[in-house]
Motif scaffolding. Structure first.
Motif, PDB file in Angstrom:
ATOM      1  N   ARG A 184      70.514  36.391  93.746  1.00  0.00           N
ATOM      2  CA  ARG A 184      69.802  35.177  93.657  1.00  0.00           C
ATOM      3  C   ARG A 184      69.301  34.708  92.183  1.00  0.00           C
ATOM      4  NH1 ARG A 184      69.108  33.305  99.111  1.00  0.00           N
ATOM      5  NH2 ARG A 184      68.037  31.817  98.088  1.00  0.00           N
ATOM      6  N   PRO A 185      69.474  33.278  91.745  1.00  0.00           N
ATOM      7  CA  PRO A 185      68.631  33.026  90.673  1.00  0.00           C
ATOM      8  C   PRO A 185      66.851  33.118  90.972  1.00  0.00           C
ATOM      9  CG  PRO A 185      70.234  31.314  90.981  1.00  0.00           C
ATOM     10  CD  PRO A 185      70.088  32.351  92.539  1.00  0.00           C
ATOM     11  N   VAL A 186      66.420  33.334  89.828  1.00  0.00           N
ATOM     12  CA  VAL A 186      64.895  33.598  89.866  1.00  0.00           C
ATOM     13  C   VAL A 186      64.269  32.421  90.189  1.00  0.00           C
ATOM     14  CG1 VAL A 186      62.989  34.336  88.578  1.00  0.00           C
ATOM     15  CG2 VAL A 186      64.946  35.450  88.586  1.00  0.00           C
ATOM     16  N   GLU A 187      63.366  32.197  91.032  1.00  0.00           N
ATOM     17  CA  GLU A 187      62.696  30.807  91.377  1.00  0.00           C
ATOM     18  C   GLU A 187      61.213  30.954  91.146  1.00  0.00           C
ATOM     19  OE1 GLU A 187      63.256  30.997  95.720  1.00  0.00           O
ATOM     20  OE2 GLU A 187      65.347  30.532  95.585  1.00  0.00           O
ATOM     21  N   THR A 188      60.684  31.875  90.688  1.00  0.00           N
ATOM     22  CA  THR A 188      59.203  31.650  90.545  1.00  0.00           C
ATOM     23  C   THR A 188      58.748  31.611  88.851  1.00  0.00           C
ATOM     24  OG1 THR A 188      58.937  34.170  90.288  1.00  0.00           O
ATOM     25  CG2 THR A 188      58.599  33.017  92.390  1.00  0.00           C
ATOM     26  N   VAL A 189      59.714  31.967  88.003  1.00  0.00           N
ATOM     27  CA  VAL A 189      59.374  31.897  86.542  1.00  0.00           C
ATOM     28  C   VAL A 189      60.291  30.809  85.861  1.00  0.00           C
ATOM     29  CG1 VAL A 189      59.281  33.127  84.500  1.00  0.00           C
ATOM     30  CG2 VAL A 189      58.491  34.239  86.758  1.00  0.00           C
ATOM     31  N   ALA A 190      60.111  30.021  84.991  1.00  0.00           N
ATOM     32  CA  ALA A 190      60.548  28.969  84.462  1.00  0.00           C
ATOM     33  C   ALA A 190      61.017  29.261  83.070  1.00  0.00           C
ATOM     34  CB  ALA A 190      59.653  27.440  84.439  1.00  0.00           C
ATOM     35  N   ALA A 191      60.175  29.975  82.297  1.00  0.00           N
ATOM     36  CA  ALA A 191      60.389  30.220  81.035  1.00  0.00           C
ATOM     37  C   ALA A 191      59.905  31.458  80.280  1.00  0.00           C
ATOM     38  CB  ALA A 191      60.172  29.137  79.987  1.00  0.00           C
ATOM     39  N   THR A 192      60.177  32.181  79.650  1.00  0.00           N
ATOM     40  CA  THR A 192      59.462  33.277  79.043  1.00  0.00           C
ATOM     41  C   THR A 192      59.971  33.295  77.319  1.00  0.00           C
ATOM     42  OG1 THR A 192      61.379  34.749  79.373  1.00  0.00           O
ATOM     43  CG2 THR A 192      59.751  34.771  80.958  1.00  0.00           C
ATOM     44  N   TRP A 193      58.884  33.829  76.626  1.00  0.00           N
ATOM     45  CA  TRP A 193      59.129  34.080  75.213  1.00  0.00           C
ATOM     46  C   TRP A 193      58.531  35.488  74.802  1.00  0.00           C
ATOM     47  CZ3 TRP A 193      57.458  29.767  77.204  1.00  0.00           C
ATOM     48  CH2 TRP A 193      58.101  28.488  77.253  1.00  0.00           C
ATOM     49  N   VAL A 194      59.352  36.030  73.947  1.00  0.00           N
ATOM     50  CA  VAL A 194      58.701  37.392  73.645  1.00  0.00           C
ATOM     51  C   VAL A 194      58.781  37.705  72.050  1.00  0.00           C
ATOM     52  CG1 VAL A 194      59.259  40.086  73.736  1.00  0.00           C
ATOM     53  CG2 VAL A 194      59.184  38.532  75.788  1.00  0.00           C
ATOM     54  N   LEU A 195      57.853  38.063  71.439  1.00  0.00           N
ATOM     55  CA  LEU A 195      57.769  38.538  69.968  1.00  0.00           C
ATOM     56  C   LEU A 195      57.848  40.152  70.088  1.00  0.00           C
ATOM     57  CD1 LEU A 195      56.040  35.806  70.431  1.00  0.00           C
ATOM     58  CD2 LEU A 195      55.666  36.330  67.891  1.00  0.00           C
ATOM     59  N   ALA A 196      58.714  40.634  69.132  1.00  0.00           N
ATOM     60  CA  ALA A 196      59.021  41.916  68.876  1.00  0.00           C
ATOM     61  C   ALA A 196      59.437  42.185  67.860  1.00  0.00           C
ATOM     62  CB  ALA A 196      59.817  42.680  70.207  1.00  0.00           C
ATOM     63  N   ASP A 197      59.675  43.641  67.470  1.00  0.00           N
ATOM     64  CA  ASP A 197      60.481  44.182  65.962  1.00  0.00           C
ATOM     65  C   ASP A 197      61.687  43.468  65.730  1.00  0.00           C
ATOM     66  OD1 ASP A 197      57.680  45.113  65.310  1.00  0.00           O
ATOM     67  OD2 ASP A 197      58.137  46.989  65.783  1.00  0.00           O
ATOM     68  N   THR A 198      62.382  43.640  66.880  1.00  0.00           N
ATOM     69  CA  THR A 198      63.901  43.412  66.737  1.00  0.00           C
ATOM     70  C   THR A 198      64.169  42.415  67.854  1.00  0.00           C
ATOM     71  OG1 THR A 198      64.374  45.108  68.608  1.00  0.00           O
ATOM     72  CG2 THR A 198      64.262  45.781  66.354  1.00  0.00           C
ATOM     73  N   ALA A 199      65.217  41.529  67.546  1.00  0.00           N
ATOM     74  CA  ALA A 199      65.459  40.648  68.278  1.00  0.00           C
ATOM     75  C   ALA A 199      66.439  41.061  69.731  1.00  0.00           C
ATOM     76  CB  ALA A 199      66.735  39.743  67.639  1.00  0.00           C
ATOM     77  N   MET A 200      66.793  42.389  69.667  1.00  0.00           N
ATOM     78  CA  MET A 200      67.374  42.797  70.486  1.00  0.00           C
ATOM     79  C   MET A 200      66.396  43.173  72.173  1.00  0.00           C
ATOM     80  SD  MET A 200      69.752  46.376  71.157  1.00  0.00           S
ATOM     81  CE  MET A 200      68.336  47.724  70.880  1.00  0.00           C
ATOM     82  N   LEU A 201      65.202  43.817  71.411  1.00  0.00           N
ATOM     83  CA  LEU A 201      63.964  43.992  72.242  1.00  0.00           C
ATOM     84  C   LEU A 201      63.506  42.899  72.546  1.00  0.00           C
ATOM     85  CD1 LEU A 201      62.240  46.236  73.603  1.00  0.00           C
ATOM     86  CD2 LEU A 201      60.852  46.140  71.552  1.00  0.00           C
TER      87      LEU A 201
END
Length: 294
Positions: free
Chosen positions: A232-249
């Motif tokens: 099922r598609p997630v229903e409670t979270v609309a957007a996320t952003w993460v800063l990390a050392d690598t784009a993969m992480l």
């Protein structure tokens, strides 16, 4: 996301690849031979990991073959396996069948079948880069693969003498050399931002349910971020952003934050984050290098 101030960088090229728009910005002109190498790296990656190609390596795994997927496989699959454990199976590279069930298939016809389909119960066996899936099933590494490819392109640029560069693959962005201010697009209004962060010699990835979303019969609203345990598609979270050392992480953790709270991940990974729920409430890490508008 939008890069607001690329500092001293002054030349860029834009192209389409793996179904998304790329922009490479650098301090010096990018010569044709270097761009040809970038194209080659992207083509090699697509030939290995694209679930939309019948001739890709992951498609061959789904037909029962055992294959050496090369040097990108160990770090990518190890990260996804760790996150599968930390999310209790909610993030799983075997989610391809669940995505295809709701219409996000090779044809991208967005014609959903009734109900939802959990990810199959299959075992991914790996010895270095040699991989086998039992019983055979299709992999989807979209939760981290585009980020890994951004890292690979960044490495190509660095090897070509471009230590000052920005690689932007429509939501996965890595910055080398010059700090960049990045606007965080509001998931309910693409003309607005919910904040601005500074990225310096690091990467940022974002994901939102307004990207790759569609309607199905019966009024179902669907999107591409699924809980693999249910399909099922997630229903409670609309957007996320993460800063990390690598784009993969950053890419992988941005997906994981749809499925578990940040506290489930901060003991294992060094990252900064912003998370907006579908009710519009946002939260973020206290050491975020930027501002979230209240």
């Amino acid at each position: 996301m939008t890069a607001l101030s690329p500092g001293g960088v002054r030349t860029s090229t834009t192209f389409e690849a793996i179904g998304t728009r790329w922009t490479i910005t650098a301090g010096d002109p990018l010569d044709p031979a270097l761009l040809a190498r970038v194209d080659e790296v992207i083509a090699e990656y697509d030939a290995t990991w694209s679930r939309f190609r019948a001739d890709s390596a992951v498609a061959r795994l789904a037909r029962g073959e055992q294959l050496d997927l090369g040097p990108t496989a160990p770090p990518l699959l190890a990260l996804l396996e760790d996150l599968r454990q930390r999310t209790g199976g909610a993030l799983d590279p075997l989610v391809a069948a669940s995505l295809e069930h709701i219409g996000y298939n090779a044809a991208v016809d967005l014609l959903a079948a009734p109900g939802y389909r959990p990810a199959p119960r299959a075992a991914l066996h790996r010895d270095g880069g040699v991989v086998r899936v039992e019983p055979p099933a299709l992999l989807d590494v979209g939760s981290a693969g585009k980020g890994q490819l951004v890292d690979l392109v960044t490495e190509v640029l660095a090897a070509g003498g471009h230590g000052e560069a920005l690689v932007d693959a429509s939501g996965d962005l890595r910055v080398s050399g010059v700090p960049v201010r990045v606007a965080l697009e509001h998931p309910f209004d693409p003309t607005a931002a919910i904040g601005v962060v500074e990225v310096a010699d690091a990467a940022i990835a974002g994901s939102a349910i307004n990207r790759r979303s569609w309607s199905a019969e019966g009024g179902r609203r669907l999107h591409h971020v699924l809980d693999a345990r249910t399909g099922r598609p997630v229903e409670t979270v609309a957007a996320t952003w993460v800063l990390a050392d690598t784009a993969m992480l950053a890419d992988a953790l941005a997906t994981a934050l749809f499925l578990v709270p940040p506290e489930a991940l901060t003991d294992a990974y060094d990252f900064r984050w912003v998370r907006m729920r579908t009710d519009g409430v946002a939260s973020w890490s206290p050491d975020l290098p930027g501002e979230v508008f209240r």
